[in-house]
Scaffold this motif. Structure first.
Motif, short mmCIF file in Angstrom:
data_model
loop_
_atom_site.label_atom_id
_atom_site.label_comp_id
_atom_site.label_asym_id
_atom_site.label_seq_id
_atom_site.Cartn_x
_atom_site.Cartn_y
_atom_site.Cartn_z
N ILE A 86 0.77 -7.28 1.89
CA ILE A 86 0.00 -6.16 2.42
C ILE A 86 -1.45 -6.58 2.68
CG2 ILE A 86 1.44 -4.45 1.28
CD1 ILE A 86 -0.77 -4.17 -0.86
N SER A 87 -2.05 -5.90 3.60
CA SER A 87 -3.47 -6.10 3.87
C SER A 87 -4.29 -5.22 2.92
CB SER A 87 -3.79 -5.73 5.33
OG SER A 87 -3.57 -4.33 5.53
N GLU A 88 -5.60 -5.42 2.94
CA GLU A 88 -6.47 -4.63 2.07
C GLU A 88 -6.35 -3.15 2.38
OE1 GLU A 88 -10.37 -6.17 2.52
OE2 GLU A 88 -9.84 -8.19 1.83
N GLN A 89 -6.22 -2.80 3.65
CA GLN A 89 -6.19 -1.40 4.05
C GLN A 89 -4.86 -0.72 3.68
OE1 GLN A 89 -8.84 0.31 5.16
NE2 GLN A 89 -9.92 -1.64 4.78
N GLU A 90 -3.81 -1.51 3.45
CA GLU A 90 -2.52 -0.93 3.07
C GLU A 90 -2.44 -0.68 1.56
OE1 GLU A 90 0.87 -2.59 5.93
OE2 GLU A 90 -0.40 -4.20 5.13
N SER A 91 -3.42 -1.16 0.82
CA SER A 91 -3.43 -1.00 -0.62
C SER A 91 -4.29 0.17 -1.04
CB SER A 91 -3.96 -2.29 -1.28
OG SER A 91 -4.26 -2.07 -2.63
N SER A 92 -3.85 0.87 -2.08
CA SER A 92 -4.65 1.98 -2.63
C SER A 92 -5.92 1.47 -3.29
CB SER A 92 -3.81 2.77 -3.63
OG SER A 92 -3.43 1.94 -4.73
N LEU A 93 -6.02 0.16 -3.54
CA LEU A 93 -7.22 -0.40 -4.14
C LEU A 93 -8.42 -0.28 -3.20
CD1 LEU A 93 -5.79 -3.68 -5.78
CD2 LEU A 93 -6.22 -1.45 -6.85
N ALA A 94 -8.16 -0.17 -1.88
CA ALA A 94 -9.25 -0.04 -0.90
C ALA A 94 -10.04 1.24 -1.11
CB ALA A 94 -8.69 -0.11 0.52
N GLN A 95 -9.43 2.22 -1.73
CA GLN A 95 -10.12 3.48 -2.00
C GLN A 95 -10.83 3.46 -3.35
OE1 GLN A 95 -7.17 6.56 -1.60
NE2 GLN A 95 -6.54 5.87 0.44
N ARG A 96 -10.58 2.42 -4.14
CA ARG A 96 -11.18 2.35 -5.48
C ARG A 96 -12.29 1.32 -5.59
NH1 ARG A 96 -6.26 1.43 -9.52
NH2 ARG A 96 -8.05 1.28 -10.96
N TYR A 97 -12.23 0.26 -4.75
CA TYR A 97 -13.20 -0.83 -4.87
C TYR A 97 -13.79 -1.16 -3.50
CZ TYR A 97 -10.77 -1.45 -9.34
OH TYR A 97 -10.21 -1.24 -10.58
N LEU A 133 -1.15 -0.10 -8.51
CA LEU A 133 -1.36 -0.17 -7.06
C LEU A 133 -0.27 0.59 -6.31
CD1 LEU A 133 -2.39 -3.25 -5.04
CD2 LEU A 133 -0.20 -2.22 -4.51
N ASP A 134 -0.68 1.44 -5.37
CA ASP A 134 0.24 2.10 -4.45
C ASP A 134 0.08 1.48 -3.06
OD1 ASP A 134 1.16 3.83 -6.42
OD2 ASP A 134 -0.41 5.30 -6.01
N VAL A 135 1.10 1.65 -2.20
CA VAL A 135 1.11 1.00 -0.90
C VAL A 135 1.41 2.03 0.19
CG1 VAL A 135 2.28 -0.71 0.55
CG2 VAL A 135 1.86 -1.20 -1.87
N LYS A 136 0.62 1.92 1.29
CA LYS A 136 0.90 2.69 2.49
C LYS A 136 0.99 1.70 3.65
CE LYS A 136 -0.66 6.60 5.27
NZ LYS A 136 -1.69 7.65 5.44
N LEU A 137 2.22 1.47 4.12
CA LEU A 137 2.47 0.41 5.08
C LEU A 137 1.95 0.77 6.47
CD1 LEU A 137 6.10 -0.70 4.17
CD2 LEU A 137 3.96 -1.82 3.54
N ASN A 138 1.43 -0.23 7.16
CA ASN A 138 1.10 -0.14 8.57
C ASN A 138 2.40 -0.36 9.33
OD1 ASN A 138 0.42 -0.87 11.29
ND2 ASN A 138 -1.66 -1.39 10.63
N LEU A 139 2.96 0.67 9.93
CA LEU A 139 4.30 0.60 10.53
C LEU A 139 4.37 -0.43 11.65
CD1 LEU A 139 5.27 4.38 10.58
CD2 LEU A 139 5.77 2.65 8.85
N ARG A 140 3.30 -0.53 12.46
CA ARG A 140 3.31 -1.51 13.54
C ARG A 140 3.31 -2.92 12.97
NH1 ARG A 140 -1.02 -0.71 18.22
NH2 ARG A 140 0.32 1.14 18.46
N ARG A 141 2.58 -3.13 11.92
CA ARG A 141 2.53 -4.46 11.28
C ARG A 141 3.82 -4.77 10.54
NH1 ARG A 141 0.34 -6.55 6.28
NH2 ARG A 141 -0.55 -8.62 6.60
N PHE A 142 4.51 -3.74 10.05
CA PHE A 142 5.72 -3.94 9.24
C PHE A 142 6.97 -4.09 10.10
CE2 PHE A 142 9.16 -2.13 6.47
CZ PHE A 142 9.15 -3.16 5.53
N ARG A 143 6.93 -3.63 11.34
CA ARG A 143 8.11 -3.63 12.21
C ARG A 143 8.75 -5.01 12.39
NH1 ARG A 143 9.50 -3.81 17.75
NH2 ARG A 143 11.01 -2.17 18.36
#
Length: 550
Positions: free
Chosen positions: A489-500, A528-538
């Motif tokens: 995952i990239s930084e933006q797909e991780s819930s850590l981006a909202q914490r740090y 850590l929670d994950v929100k996938l970038n669908l275009r990147r994950f395809r």
């Protein structure tokens, strides 16, 4: 009367003139057959008595014939390796000991001797006929009790069998030396953390659950005083309050050891289901996989003692436990008996998480995770041994299972991921790994692709058929004949981006966090929670389809 007179005359004439032609009376042969003469009757009675006497004296003659072999018995000493195993059996520890001629001579007597000059020689067994008096009920030979009266029989002295029995009775059985070996290598090359101690004990081992004690009968100079084993397949200082330890002690003699109340003829394995169990990952990696590695070689002929006993845990994993042991499980915490074994293993053999590798000491059979997954399929009756080959069945879609979680490490947009996967041609199911284990294992086994965020959900890959595809968001554990796809995952797909902030070491140097210890690591990465970038994950989904065509 005229016939009798005539018959008598003819017999008198025949006796007077033997050279003359013999005249046979008409009824002479038939009468002779019915009524033999006195001399013939006497001969028959004598022959019968001789035959009876020969039959009665035959056993004594055999015993006398064996007496010349009695000097062989003097060869037994405390160091010859010839021991009386049970009442009427003798065994030898030295397969090559003894002279061949002696062994050949003894084999003709079923390798048993009778003699009053000491214990028997290097023989295989004492025939059953020597365990009791061979002619105990023969008054003809003057046998009373267990002696033979030489005055009446004229053969062996009357104390012959008595001496023989005493020579057998005084052969003491030297017990083998008890042995204990504990593997405390701490760290192995390539192993990520300290190994737990595991011991192997043999010969005279006594398990006393009431006092958390394992006693070995052995000389004190070879003792293991003060050794304590935590029978849990993970070594962690924080486990001490959670896992019952077992004491291993030496007893200088049999009288110093706890007295046996139950003797078992199969080995025993002692292990704990305390610690971190309750979590599916730890249930497998800390207990069930190590238990398989430790006990599968016994083919069910092993007994389990479980410390920190939990009935719900036993019931949940009963299909696996029953396949590993065909006996009832013993609650180590509440049992009050003293159990005696010839082999006991406290603790479980451990390898890496969800990994089994061949090792000359810990895994001499070379069991692999592929072997373990086969074992699981048999335990839970899982029917699919291999995944779908795309195009093999026209119109058949590959099944994908997305494991969702309610707690930590969730896939936040799993519904959107399921939608794009269906568009690409997957038959998708979303499920949380809860409820009946057999039912969920069957669901996983019916799938061809497993999509999961790194964590406990990944453990469910053990139920997949061979050649299935695992899409893991994180680092994977390999070795089950599966095909792995790792999505980083990239930084933006991780819930850590909202914490740090972006310049935090969480993003710049994650290994620095690892060096701060488990608590810090768990607080950051294990939540850590994950929100996938669908275009990147395809592309990863398309790659999974390609793998299923092979």
């Amino acid at each position: 009367m005229a016939f009798l007179v005539q018959h008598g005359k003819s017999r008198a004439a025949a006796a007077a003139a033997p050279a003359s032609r013999e005249r046979k009376p008409r009824h002479g042969l038939r009468a002779a057959a019915r009524s033999p003469g006195k001399p013939e009757l006497g001969r028959r009675q004598l022959a019968g008595r001789l035959l009876l006497a020969a039959c009665l004296l035959a056993p004594v003659l055999c015993i006398c014939a064996a007496r010349p072999l009695s000097p062989l018995s003097s060869q037994v000493s405390s160091g010859d390796g010839v021991y009386l195993a049970e009442k009427n059996h003798i065994s030898s520890d030295d397969a090559g000991g003894g002279a061949p001629q002696e062994a050949g001579a003894l084999s003709s007597l079923q390798r048993g001797t009778a003699g009053g000059h000491g214990p028997p020689g290097p023989v295989a067994s004492i025939p059953a006929r020597f365990s009791v008096d061979p002619v105990r009920s023969s008054p003809e030979l003057g046998i009373e009790g267990e002696t033979i009266s030489s005055a009446k029989s004229g053969f062996p002295p009357e104390n012959f069998l008595t001496n023989f029995r005493q020579s057998v009775a005084y052969i003491e059985v030297p017990k083998p030396m008890s042995k204990v070996y504990c593997d405390d290598k701490s760290k192995d090359e390539g192993f990520p953390y300290a190994r737990p101690i595991i011991c192997q004990m043999s010969c005279d081992v006594r398990v006393s659950p009431g006092s958390s004690l394992i006693a070995l009968t052995m000389p004190m100079q070879q003792g293991v005083e003060g050794l304590r084993v935590m029978p849990y397949a993970r070594r962690d200082d924080s486990l001490l309050p959670l896992v019952t330890e077992v004491d291993i002690r030496a007893a200088a003699s049999e009288n110093d050891a706890p007295k046996c109340s139950i003797t078992h003829d199969v080995p025993a394995v002692i292990f704990s289901i305390g610690g971190y169990t309750g979590n599916f990952f730890h249930n497998m990696s800390d207990v069930l996989i190590p238990l398989y590695l430790t006990s599968f070689r016994f083919k069910g002929q092993v007994k389990f003692f479980i410390t920190n006993y939990k009935q719900w845990w036993i019931q949940k994993y009963k299909p696996m436990l029953r396949r590993l042991s065909h006996y009832d499980i013993i609650d180590f915490d509440s049992n009050k008996d003293v159990h005696c074994f010839e082999e006991v293993i406290p603790g479980l053999v451990r390898d890496r998480d969800l990994i089994l590798r061949s090792h000359p000491m810990r895994n001499p059979k070379g069991y692999s995770m592929l072997d373990f997954t086969r074992f699981l399929r048999h335990s839970y009756g899982l029917k699919r041994a291999r995944s779908l080959v795309l195009g093999e069945v026209p119109g058949k879609k590959p099944r994908m299972l997305i494991i969702s979680r309610r707690g930590k490490r969730k896939l936040l947009n799993h519904c959107q991921v399921a939608t794009i996967s269906r568009v690409l041609g997957f038959d998708v199911t979303i499920s949380e790994a809860r409820g009946n284990l057999k039912r969920f294992a069957t669901m996983v086994n019916l799938c061809d692709v497993l999509l999961v965020v790194h964590g406990v959900g990944l453990t469910n890959q053990i139920f997949l058929p061979a050649q299935a595809v695992v899409i893991q968001i994180g680092v994977s554990a390999r070795g089950m004949k599966l095909r792995y796809l790792e999505y980083h995952i990239s930084e933006q797909e991780s819930s850590l981006a909202q914490r740090y902030p972006r310049d935090h070491m969480v993003f710049k140097d994650p290994m620095e966090i690892h060096g701060q210890g488990w608590n810090e690591l768990a607080d950051i990465f294990m939540t850590l929670d994950v929100k996938l970038n669908l275009r990147r994950f395809r592309p990863t989904l398309l790659q999974a389809l390609d793998l299923l065509q092979l």
